[in-house]
Design a protein around this motif. Structure first.
Motif, PDB file in Angstrom:
ATOM      1  N   PRO A 118     105.703  58.386  76.502  1.00  0.00           N
ATOM      2  CA  PRO A 118     106.726  59.052  77.319  1.00  0.00           C
ATOM      3  C   PRO A 118     107.090  60.414  76.731  1.00  0.00           C
ATOM      4  O   PRO A 118     107.130  60.590  75.515  1.00  0.00           O
ATOM      5  CB  PRO A 118     107.915  58.089  77.250  1.00  0.00           C
ATOM      6  N   SER A 119     107.337  61.391  77.597  1.00  0.00           N
ATOM      7  CA  SER A 119     107.723  62.727  77.136  1.00  0.00           C
ATOM      8  C   SER A 119     109.162  63.013  77.536  1.00  0.00           C
ATOM      9  O   SER A 119     109.689  62.441  78.488  1.00  0.00           O
ATOM     10  CB  SER A 119     106.790  63.788  77.719  1.00  0.00           C
ATOM     11  N   PHE A 120     109.793  63.929  76.801  1.00  0.00           N
ATOM     12  CA  PHE A 120     111.195  64.268  77.011  1.00  0.00           C
ATOM     13  C   PHE A 120     111.349  65.786  77.061  1.00  0.00           C
ATOM     14  O   PHE A 120     110.559  66.519  76.482  1.00  0.00           O
ATOM     15  CB  PHE A 120     112.050  63.674  75.876  1.00  0.00           C
ATOM     16  N   ASN A 121     112.369  66.244  77.762  1.00  0.00           N
ATOM     17  CA  ASN A 121     112.544  67.682  77.958  1.00  0.00           C
ATOM     18  C   ASN A 121     112.975  68.415  76.703  1.00  0.00           C
ATOM     19  O   ASN A 121     112.711  69.613  76.564  1.00  0.00           O
ATOM     20  CB  ASN A 121     113.563  67.944  79.072  1.00  0.00           C
ATOM     21  N   ASN A 122     113.643  67.732  75.786  1.00  0.00           N
ATOM     22  CA  ASN A 122     114.141  68.387  74.579  1.00  0.00           C
ATOM     23  C   ASN A 122     114.298  67.365  73.460  1.00  0.00           C
ATOM     24  O   ASN A 122     114.313  66.151  73.706  1.00  0.00           O
ATOM     25  CB  ASN A 122     115.473  69.092  74.870  1.00  0.00           C
ATOM     26  N   PRO A 123     114.417  67.848  72.217  1.00  0.00           N
ATOM     27  CA  PRO A 123     114.553  66.928  71.073  1.00  0.00           C
ATOM     28  C   PRO A 123     115.777  66.029  71.143  1.00  0.00           C
ATOM     29  O   PRO A 123     115.726  64.889  70.693  1.00  0.00           O
ATOM     30  CB  PRO A 123     114.627  67.878  69.875  1.00  0.00           C
ATOM     31  N   SER A 124     116.873  66.524  71.712  1.00  0.00           N
ATOM     32  CA  SER A 124     118.084  65.704  71.787  1.00  0.00           C
ATOM     33  C   SER A 124     117.843  64.449  72.616  1.00  0.00           C
ATOM     34  O   SER A 124     118.252  63.347  72.233  1.00  0.00           O
ATOM     35  CB  SER A 124     119.234  66.522  72.380  1.00  0.00           C
ATOM     36  N   ASP A 125     117.181  64.609  73.768  1.00  0.00           N
ATOM     37  CA  ASP A 125     116.875  63.444  74.604  1.00  0.00           C
ATOM     38  C   ASP A 125     115.923  62.493  73.891  1.00  0.00           C
ATOM     39  O   ASP A 125     116.026  61.267  74.012  1.00  0.00           O
ATOM     40  CB  ASP A 125     116.256  63.899  75.922  1.00  0.00           C
ATOM     41  N   LEU A 126     114.979  63.054  73.144  1.00  0.00           N
ATOM     42  CA  LEU A 126     114.015  62.240  72.416  1.00  0.00           C
ATOM     43  C   LEU A 126     114.696  61.394  71.344  1.00  0.00           C
ATOM     44  O   LEU A 126     114.442  60.194  71.220  1.00  0.00           O
ATOM     45  CB  LEU A 126     112.959  63.140  71.780  1.00  0.00           C
ATOM     46  N   ILE A 127     115.571  62.018  70.565  1.00  0.00           N
ATOM     47  CA  ILE A 127     116.270  61.285  69.497  1.00  0.00           C
ATOM     48  C   ILE A 127     117.193  60.228  70.087  1.00  0.00           C
ATOM     49  O   ILE A 127     117.320  59.123  69.545  1.00  0.00           O
ATOM     50  CB  ILE A 127     117.049  62.267  68.600  1.00  0.00           C
ATOM     51  N   GLN A 128     117.829  60.539  71.209  1.00  0.00           N
ATOM     52  CA  GLN A 128     118.678  59.543  71.864  1.00  0.00           C
ATOM     53  C   GLN A 128     117.853  58.350  72.327  1.00  0.00           C
ATOM     54  O   GLN A 128     118.288  57.191  72.234  1.00  0.00           O
ATOM     55  CB  GLN A 128     119.404  60.180  73.049  1.00  0.00           C
ATOM     56  N   ALA A 129     116.633  58.624  72.821  1.00  0.00           N
ATOM     57  CA  ALA A 129     115.749  57.529  73.239  1.00  0.00           C
ATOM     58  C   ALA A 129     115.357  56.657  72.062  1.00  0.00           C
ATOM     59  O   ALA A 129     115.268  55.429  72.179  1.00  0.00           O
ATOM     60  CB  ALA A 129     114.503  58.101  73.909  1.00  0.00           C
ATOM     61  N   LEU A 130     115.140  57.260  70.910  1.00  0.00           N
ATOM     62  CA  LEU A 130     114.811  56.506  69.707  1.00  0.00           C
ATOM     63  C   LEU A 130     115.981  55.608  69.301  1.00  0.00           C
ATOM     64  O   LEU A 130     115.809  54.425  69.012  1.00  0.00           O
ATOM     65  CB  LEU A 130     114.449  57.465  68.574  1.00  0.00           C
ATOM     66  N   LYS A 131     117.173  56.158  69.305  1.00  0.00           N
ATOM     67  CA  LYS A 131     118.346  55.401  68.880  1.00  0.00           C
ATOM     68  C   LYS A 131     118.690  54.268  69.851  1.00  0.00           C
ATOM     69  O   LYS A 131     119.229  53.239  69.440  1.00  0.00           O
ATOM     70  CB  LYS A 131     119.548  56.339  68.744  1.00  0.00           C
ATOM     71  N   SER A 132     118.391  54.472  71.111  1.00  0.00           N
ATOM     72  CA  SER A 132     118.723  53.462  72.111  1.00  0.00           C
ATOM     73  C   SER A 132     117.616  52.437  72.321  1.00  0.00           C
ATOM     74  O   SER A 132     117.747  51.542  73.149  1.00  0.00           O
ATOM     75  CB  SER A 132     119.049  54.140  73.454  1.00  0.00           C
ATOM     76  N   GLY A 133     116.507  52.579  71.577  1.00  0.00           N
ATOM     77  CA  GLY A 133     115.433  51.603  71.658  1.00  0.00           C
ATOM     78  C   GLY A 133     114.428  51.839  72.764  1.00  0.00           C
ATOM     79  O   GLY A 133     113.575  50.988  73.016  1.00  0.00           O
ATOM     80  N   LYS A 134     114.480  52.978  73.428  1.00  0.00           N
ATOM     81  CA  LYS A 134     113.507  53.270  74.480  1.00  0.00           C
ATOM     82  C   LYS A 134     112.145  53.649  73.897  1.00  0.00           C
ATOM     83  O   LYS A 134     111.127  53.524  74.566  1.00  0.00           O
ATOM     84  CB  LYS A 134     114.023  54.388  75.386  1.00  0.00           C
ATOM     85  N   VAL A 135     112.144  54.161  72.678  1.00  0.00           N
ATOM     86  CA  VAL A 135     110.909  54.417  71.948  1.00  0.00           C
ATOM     87  C   VAL A 135     111.094  53.916  70.534  1.00  0.00           C
ATOM     88  O   VAL A 135     112.224  53.733  70.070  1.00  0.00           O
ATOM     89  CB  VAL A 135     110.528  55.924  71.940  1.00  0.00           C
ATOM     90  N   ASP A 136     109.998  53.673  69.835  1.00  0.00           N
ATOM     91  CA  ASP A 136     110.078  53.188  68.462  1.00  0.00           C
ATOM     92  C   ASP A 136     109.872  54.287  67.435  1.00  0.00           C
ATOM     93  O   ASP A 136     110.141  54.084  66.255  1.00  0.00           O
ATOM     94  CB  ASP A 136     109.047  52.078  68.243  1.00  0.00           C
ATOM     95  N   ALA A 137     109.360  55.416  67.869  1.00  0.00           N
ATOM     96  CA  ALA A 137     109.180  56.542  66.967  1.00  0.00           C
ATOM     97  C   ALA A 137     109.251  57.833  67.754  1.00  0.00           C
ATOM     98  O   ALA A 137     108.872  57.886  68.911  1.00  0.00           O
ATOM     99  CB  ALA A 137     107.844  56.438  66.229  1.00  0.00           C
ATOM    100  N   ALA A 138     109.776  58.871  67.124  1.00  0.00           N
ATOM    101  CA  ALA A 138     109.874  60.191  67.738  1.00  0.00           C
ATOM    102  C   ALA A 138     109.064  61.162  66.894  1.00  0.00           C
ATOM    103  O   ALA A 138     109.232  61.224  65.675  1.00  0.00           O
ATOM    104  CB  ALA A 138     111.331  60.644  67.807  1.00  0.00           C
ATOM    105  N   VAL A 139     108.181  61.906  67.528  1.00  0.00           N
ATOM    106  CA  VAL A 139     107.339  62.861  66.809  1.00  0.00           C
ATOM    107  C   VAL A 139     107.872  64.271  67.004  1.00  0.00           C
ATOM    108  O   VAL A 139     108.054  64.732  68.128  1.00  0.00           O
ATOM    109  CB  VAL A 139     105.877  62.761  67.276  1.00  0.00           C
ATOM    110  N   LEU A 140     108.118  64.943  65.885  1.00  0.00           N
ATOM    111  CA  LEU A 140     108.629  66.313  65.879  1.00  0.00           C
ATOM    112  C   LEU A 140     107.926  67.095  64.778  1.00  0.00           C
ATOM    113  O   LEU A 140     107.169  66.526  63.997  1.00  0.00           O
ATOM    114  CB  LEU A 140     110.138  66.319  65.599  1.00  0.00           C
TER     115      LEU A 140
END
Length: 305
Positions: free
Chosen positions: A71-93
């Motif tokens: 899954p892709s996200f528009n910005n890092p903030s949305d990505l990190i929120q997805a990680l914290k909420s369990g929507k993804v298991d890892a965030a690549v930056l």
């Protein structure tokens, strides 16, 4: 003589079928669960890995982990929120950005920070050759006279959150160019106290002040930077841009001003427990240690970098 077969299942067959279905469901649950024993990215080939739209990680993940959900996200903030909420298991930056994220989020940790590397540059519209060459000459000058080192130290060595951005303005600008940026995070570009700050901003504004022209800054999502310059809506784009052959089809890059690595962020609770001594303890207590350990988990990445 025809034999008659009873089409109704016997209690034994019904029980056996139920057992097989139960075992199949159990195996699927085990494969999908965020177990503590992942040791390589190969274990995550069927998991979910998130990234920011348009970032260089897009192609890397699709090439090396085609079976993973990405899954892709528009910005890092949305990505990190997805990680914290369990929507993804890892965030690549980018690695430097990952360190900044972890510094202000104690519940997160870096899993792997060297799985790929890439040069960084400033992007120029393809009909702005002279402007790009001016920047390359400026970059060479500040490397030679020490100004580059001062700027680099402010944003990459010292704490970027505490950096004081100098006031850089051209005395009487004779030219104006549109600079499109993605306001993602420090050290590259951020918006703070009513102004744009960060390494890319200071480099470009110091260049503009040095050569007496004005930069009109427009903030976009990272994934919109390349389309913007390809459509002629911007003259320059910036935000820790990785230089790739694919991107060169739409934009001309400056000489590289640095190099960056990719990093995967996970929940700190999922990191490996290094103190396990026995095979049984390691199987029960090991967590995530490298990006390869995410093959069966979900990883989030900011779009576009």
């Amino acid at each position: 003589m025809h034999r008659h077969f009873n089409s109704r299942p016997t209690p034994f067959l019904s029980g056996l079928a139920g057992l097989l279905l139960w075992l199949a469901g159990l195996s699927l649950a085990i494969a999908a669960a965020p177990a503590s024993g992942w040791r390589s990215l190969d274990d995550l080939r069927t998991g979910r890995i998130g990234y920011v739209t348009g970032m260089v990680f897009d192609g890397f993940l699709h090439q090396h982990y085609p079976e993973a959900k990405l899954p892709s996200f528009n910005n890092p903030s949305d990505l990190i929120q997805a990680l914290k909420s369990g929507k993804v298991d890892a965030a690549v930056l980018a690695r430097i950005s990952s360190r900044a994220v972890v510094q202000v989020n104690p519940d997160l940790a870096i899993l792997d920070d060297h799985f790929m590397s890439f040069p960084l540059g400033i992007g120029f519209r393809q009909d702005r050759d002279a402007l790009r060459e001016r920047f390359d000459r400026y970059l060479a000058r500040i490397r030679a006279d020490g100004r580059y080192e001062t700027i680099h130290r402010r944003w990459f060595v010292d704490d970027p959150e505490q950096a004081i951005m100098p006031d850089l303005r051209p005395p009487s600008p004779r030219e104006r160019y549109v600079l499109a940026v993605a306001v993602a995070d420090l050290p590259y570009i951020a918006y703070k106290d009513g102004r744009y700050i960060g390494f890319d901003i200071e480099i470009l504004q110091s260049w503009a002040a040095d050569e007496n022209f004005d930069l009109q800054i427009q903030a976009l999502d990272f994934g919109a930077l390349l389309p913007s310059i390809a459509a002629g809506k911007a003259d320059i784009i910036a935000d820790g841009l990785a230089i790739t052959e694919e991107r060169r089809k739409a934009v001309d890059f400056s000489a590289p001003y640095g190099e960056e690595q990719g990093a995967a962020i996970v929940l700190a609770a999922n990191l490996a427990v290094p103190s396990a001594n026995t095979t049984a303890e390691r199987a029960a207590g090991a967590g995530l240690q490298t990006l390869a350990d995410l093959a069966r988990v979900r990883i989030g990445v900011p779009t576009g970098t």
